[in-house]
Design a protein around this motif. Structure first.
Motif, PDB file in Angstrom:
ATOM      1  N   GLN A  13       0.930  -1.085  -0.195  1.00  0.00           N
ATOM      2  CA  GLN A  13      -0.090   0.040  -0.149  1.00  0.00           C
ATOM      3  C   GLN A  13       0.806   1.466  -0.047  1.00  0.00           C
ATOM      4  OE1 GLN A  13      -2.776  -0.249   3.334  1.00  0.00           O
ATOM      5  NE2 GLN A  13      -4.339  -1.428   2.068  1.00  0.00           N
ATOM      6  N   ALA A  14       0.261   2.277  -0.430  1.00  0.00           N
ATOM      7  CA  ALA A  14       1.212   3.588  -0.557  1.00  0.00           C
ATOM      8  C   ALA A  14       1.464   4.052   1.039  1.00  0.00           C
ATOM      9  CB  ALA A  14       0.227   4.741  -0.948  1.00  0.00           C
ATOM     10  N   GLY A  16       3.787   2.375   2.371  1.00  0.00           N
ATOM     11  CA  GLY A  16       4.508   1.210   2.961  1.00  0.00           C
ATOM     12  C   GLY A  16       6.143   1.188   2.492  1.00  0.00           C
ATOM     13  N   PRO A  88       2.216   5.249  -5.422  1.00  0.00           N
ATOM     14  CA  PRO A  88       1.648   4.385  -6.543  1.00  0.00           C
ATOM     15  C   PRO A  88       2.379   4.805  -7.979  1.00  0.00           C
ATOM     16  CG  PRO A  88      -0.270   5.537  -5.391  1.00  0.00           C
ATOM     17  CD  PRO A  88       1.100   6.240  -4.698  1.00  0.00           C
ATOM     18  N   THR A  91       5.267   2.257  -8.811  1.00  0.00           N
ATOM     19  CA  THR A  91       5.070   0.822  -9.651  1.00  0.00           C
ATOM     20  C   THR A  91       5.596   0.898 -10.827  1.00  0.00           C
ATOM     21  OG1 THR A  91       2.779   0.848  -8.582  1.00  0.00           O
ATOM     22  CG2 THR A  91       2.925  -0.473 -10.590  1.00  0.00           C
ATOM     23  N   VAL A 121       2.256  -0.545  -6.049  1.00  0.00           N
ATOM     24  CA  VAL A 121       1.965   0.237  -5.034  1.00  0.00           C
ATOM     25  C   VAL A 121       0.309   0.592  -5.142  1.00  0.00           C
ATOM     26  CG1 VAL A 121       2.524   2.075  -3.370  1.00  0.00           C
ATOM     27  CG2 VAL A 121       4.374   0.932  -4.652  1.00  0.00           C
ATOM     28  N   SER A 122      -0.330   0.426  -4.360  1.00  0.00           N
ATOM     29  CA  SER A 122      -1.787   0.747  -4.404  1.00  0.00           C
ATOM     30  C   SER A 122      -2.107   1.796  -3.666  1.00  0.00           C
ATOM     31  CB  SER A 122      -2.571  -0.687  -3.804  1.00  0.00           C
ATOM     32  OG  SER A 122      -2.195  -0.831  -2.493  1.00  0.00           O
ATOM     33  N   SER A 123      -3.163   2.704  -4.259  1.00  0.00           N
ATOM     34  CA  SER A 123      -3.441   3.943  -3.485  1.00  0.00           C
ATOM     35  C   SER A 123      -4.434   3.698  -2.285  1.00  0.00           C
ATOM     36  CB  SER A 123      -3.699   4.912  -4.669  1.00  0.00           C
ATOM     37  OG  SER A 123      -4.878   4.432  -5.152  1.00  0.00           O
TER      38      SER A 123
END
Length: 123
Positions: A13-14, A16, A88, A91, A121-123
Protein backbone atom coordinates in the motif's frame (compact mmCIF):
# COMPACT_ATOMS: atom_id res chain seq x y z
CA UNK A 1 30.06 -13.68 -16.98
CA UNK A 2 27.82 -11.83 -14.55
CA UNK A 3 24.45 -13.14 -13.45
CA UNK A 4 22.12 -10.97 -11.41
CA UNK A 5 18.97 -12.05 -9.62
CA UNK A 6 16.50 -9.65 -8.00
CA UNK A 7 14.06 -10.49 -5.23
CA UNK A 8 11.84 -8.71 -2.75
CA UNK A 9 9.24 -7.18 -5.01
CA UNK A 10 5.54 -7.39 -4.32
CA UNK A 11 2.32 -5.52 -3.66
CA UNK A 12 2.31 -2.83 -1.00
CA UNK A 13 0.00 0.00 0.00
CA UNK A 14 1.02 3.60 -0.49
CA UNK A 15 3.22 4.73 2.37
CA UNK A 16 4.60 1.25 2.89
CA UNK A 17 8.09 -0.14 2.47
CA UNK A 18 9.87 -2.85 0.53
CA UNK A 19 13.46 -4.00 0.42
CA UNK A 20 14.78 -5.30 -2.86
CA UNK A 21 17.84 -7.51 -3.05
CA UNK A 22 20.05 -8.35 -5.99
CA UNK A 23 22.43 -11.28 -5.69
CA UNK A 24 25.33 -11.34 -8.11
CA UNK A 25 27.11 -14.40 -9.36
CA UNK A 26 30.44 -12.94 -10.39
CA UNK A 27 34.07 -12.86 -9.39
CA UNK A 28 35.24 -9.47 -8.33
CA UNK A 29 31.84 -8.10 -7.33
CA UNK A 30 33.51 -5.23 -5.50
CA UNK A 31 34.93 -3.96 -8.81
CA UNK A 32 31.46 -3.30 -10.25
CA UNK A 33 29.39 -0.18 -9.87
CA UNK A 34 25.88 -1.36 -9.11
CA UNK A 35 22.66 0.36 -10.02
CA UNK A 36 18.90 0.03 -9.77
CA UNK A 37 16.63 1.01 -12.62
CA UNK A 38 12.90 0.73 -13.15
CA UNK A 39 10.44 0.58 -16.00
CA UNK A 40 6.77 1.38 -15.66
CA UNK A 41 4.19 0.24 -18.24
CA UNK A 42 4.38 2.37 -21.36
CA UNK A 43 7.45 4.24 -20.16
CA UNK A 44 11.15 4.04 -20.80
CA UNK A 45 13.51 2.48 -18.30
CA UNK A 46 14.82 5.07 -15.87
CA UNK A 47 17.65 5.35 -13.40
CA UNK A 48 16.77 4.96 -9.72
CA UNK A 49 20.01 4.70 -7.74
CA UNK A 50 23.67 3.72 -8.00
CA UNK A 51 26.46 2.83 -5.62
CA UNK A 52 30.21 2.86 -5.99
CA UNK A 53 32.56 -0.12 -5.65
CA UNK A 54 32.91 -0.03 -1.88
CA UNK A 55 29.66 1.78 -1.18
CA UNK A 56 31.22 5.09 -0.23
CA UNK A 57 29.31 7.04 -2.87
CA UNK A 58 25.68 6.85 -3.86
CA UNK A 59 23.38 8.73 -6.19
CA UNK A 60 19.61 8.87 -6.63
CA UNK A 61 17.00 10.05 -9.05
CA UNK A 62 15.27 13.16 -7.76
CA UNK A 63 11.97 11.29 -7.64
CA UNK A 64 13.24 8.85 -4.99
CA UNK A 65 15.74 10.96 -3.09
CA UNK A 66 15.03 10.87 0.64
CA UNK A 67 12.80 7.80 0.33
CA UNK A 68 15.06 5.11 -1.18
CA UNK A 69 18.44 3.93 0.03
CA UNK A 70 20.90 1.82 -1.95
CA UNK A 71 23.51 -0.25 -0.16
CA UNK A 72 25.76 -3.20 -0.84
CA UNK A 73 27.44 -6.05 0.99
CA UNK A 74 30.50 -7.10 -0.97
CA UNK A 75 31.05 -10.12 1.27
CA UNK A 76 27.65 -11.42 0.14
CA UNK A 77 27.84 -10.19 -3.47
CA UNK A 78 24.53 -8.44 -2.90
CA UNK A 79 23.12 -4.97 -3.48
CA UNK A 80 19.97 -3.71 -1.79
CA UNK A 81 17.35 -1.06 -2.38
CA UNK A 82 15.37 -0.03 0.68
CA UNK A 83 12.21 1.72 -0.45
CA UNK A 84 10.19 3.70 2.07
CA UNK A 85 7.16 5.97 1.77
CA UNK A 86 6.19 4.24 -1.45
CA UNK A 87 3.86 5.98 -3.86
CA UNK A 88 1.66 4.59 -6.63
CA UNK A 89 3.98 6.21 -9.16
CA UNK A 90 6.78 3.93 -7.92
CA UNK A 91 4.95 1.00 -9.50
CA UNK A 92 7.32 -0.59 -12.01
CA UNK A 93 9.56 -3.52 -12.75
CA UNK A 94 12.81 -2.90 -10.90
CA UNK A 95 16.09 -4.09 -12.36
CA UNK A 96 19.54 -4.24 -10.89
CA UNK A 97 22.50 -3.75 -13.17
CA UNK A 98 26.27 -3.94 -13.00
CA UNK A 99 28.89 -1.76 -14.65
CA UNK A 100 32.61 -2.48 -14.84
CA UNK A 101 33.34 1.19 -14.71
CA UNK A 102 34.56 3.94 -12.44
CA UNK A 103 31.84 5.67 -10.45
CA UNK A 104 29.64 7.34 -11.51
CA UNK A 105 28.85 5.09 -14.44
CA UNK A 106 26.82 6.30 -17.41
CA UNK A 107 23.80 4.15 -18.18
CA UNK A 108 25.54 2.87 -21.29
CA UNK A 109 28.21 1.28 -19.07
CA UNK A 110 25.75 -1.07 -17.40
CA UNK A 111 26.40 -4.26 -19.36
CA UNK A 112 24.75 -6.78 -17.07
CA UNK A 113 21.10 -6.82 -16.08
CA UNK A 114 18.83 -8.94 -13.96
CA UNK A 115 15.41 -10.20 -14.99
CA UNK A 116 13.60 -7.67 -12.83
CA UNK A 117 11.15 -7.82 -9.95
CA UNK A 118 7.68 -6.30 -9.97
CA UNK A 119 6.81 -3.62 -7.42
CA UNK A 120 3.18 -2.56 -7.26
CA UNK A 121 2.03 0.23 -4.96
CA UNK A 122 -1.70 0.55 -4.43
CA UNK A 123 -3.36 3.84 -3.49
Amino acid sequence: QVQLGESGGGLVQAGGSLRLSCAASVRGFSTYVMGWFRQAPGKEREFVAAISWRGGSTSYADSVKGRFTISRDNAKNTVYLQMNSLKPEDTAVYYCAAARSPYPAPQSAYNYWGQGTQVTVSS
